[in-house]
Design a protein around this motif. Sequence first.
Motif: not given
Length: 590
Positions: A41-47, A65-76, A78-79, A97-102
Amino acid sequence: MSAKTEKEIPSIVASLFYGEVMEDEVFPYPQFSESQIEMAKAMIDAIDKFAQDNIDSPKFDKDSKIPKEVLDGLAGLGLCGLAVGEDYGGLGLDTTLYARVFSQIAGYDGAVATTLGAHQSIGYKALLNEGNEEQKKHWLPKLASGEVFAAFCLTEPGSGSDAYSIKTKATKNADGTYTINGQKLWITNAGMAGFYSVFAKTEHDDGKGGKVEKISCFIVEKEREGVSFGEKEDKMGIRASETRAVYFDNVKVPASNMIGEPGKGFKIAMNVLNTGRLSLGSGSVGGMKMILKLATAQAKTRKQFGSTIDQFGLIQEKLATMAANIYACESMVYMTTGKIVQGMNHFEHESAICKVYCSERLWDTIDKATQIAAGNAYMKEYPYERIMRDCRINLIFEGTNEILRIFTALSGIKGPSDDLKELGKIADVSKAIQDPIKSVGVLTDFAKKRMSKRFGSKTLTKVHPSLEVHGNHFVSMMKDFSIAVENTIMKFGKNIIGNELLQMRIANMTMELYAQLAVLSRTTSILNRTDVSDKDKEYVTHLTELICRDSRQSFTRNFKRLNSSYDKLIPKISKAVSERDGFGFDIIDF
């Protein structure tokens, strides 16, 4: 989060080929623990919050293209390190959990999901599975944080699904280093990555004074001299994800860059793809849910002949089928991940089935949603055409659905065919046969041996009483399947290898059985709960009935065609088409 148990659970699908159902493993359906629910639930809400503010799919698609700032945000969030242990800077999620988040990520954008999946589902998965401690300490923190992206380099121009026939070579030098030469094709994340899992042929003693080539896996860093890339591919869909060819021209790497043991790269690659296919299954579920949400909104607001179109039977049929497909796919994926968490180590059958079944239902879902949206769906200002383009690749990559059907049938039949002739004379067959195409190349003959085991129970004893009729039908189907497997071994022998239409029938029947098992188990668990409303119980019961009825029809159609003349027409017509270079004549001819 749940940790894997010490108990080893056999493959549920493999047991079906023996005419057996492991009821104690299938029932009860794997449940999310309280800690898993809290984390999910925490991960889904953040995503959700990040995606709604930052993922602009039409723009990503247009710009490729996926902008770098978006990739950085996704990385931030924990994805980039979902399955990496916390000691290495990741989130340490288990398979479920991996499957559900993905799945949640994939529901927003196919290209973003592809980029993240190629990075961790396959890109550095070999390192996570087989890397030594020194390799993990050096690389995993960088990969989990998104500081460095990863790419999986297996496919080559002459070896798509035939992974064992790769030509890229790693030659061992006198100083112990390796020099890699070759090229890889259609590599996701190629240009943006800094870490490459590269599979190459290495030379080994054959124990008889000669040499033999086997596949090994290497870490190759982007900055190494001799690494270069082709132009970014201009793709039909998932356009914002990067795809390029990668070239290795006398690229020298130290022996310490080898992942796992020398010559064990084929098994490493297959294990990576097994988990990657599960990600495709869960990602397909996320995409289907998003598509159904779009279609439902369209059906509830679009008016024709004085009524919203959700009141019309043909639209209702589409909405109902889409919902049933989602329920079936979701049930299969999380049956599989749940059993993996509980200790099922060999799940190549299940992952292949989830990939095939879910990707095809995803395609059917966007097709139905497009029809509901009608003319609007054909216009670029609406998301349907982009989603359709994005969805199509799922039936192709990480093993085409045709190849995975071959794998499902041949590897499944291998179990009850214990006396396969000549196999003992071929090195590494038991390992190589797990690859869909390698199995076609190394299987040489089937012994004519009857299966001694039959599915004897008259019903599934653990299914909910209200679902007993479907349990009884399932048992009847299992008996038919057992007979079909036995007759296939007895009748076709070694000729099964080239009989792909027969293999398809067996695989299709297997998928329907697994789908029904997963659905019956899940619905039974829901009906047995006291905290679920009667309305929800009625909904899942109706979904289960629709799934089981449609599944039985599909199973029966494939079973009947095993012994009919239907499939004999296919090669005859196909040969004529090839000879005529197409259809071959015009209405004006005759």
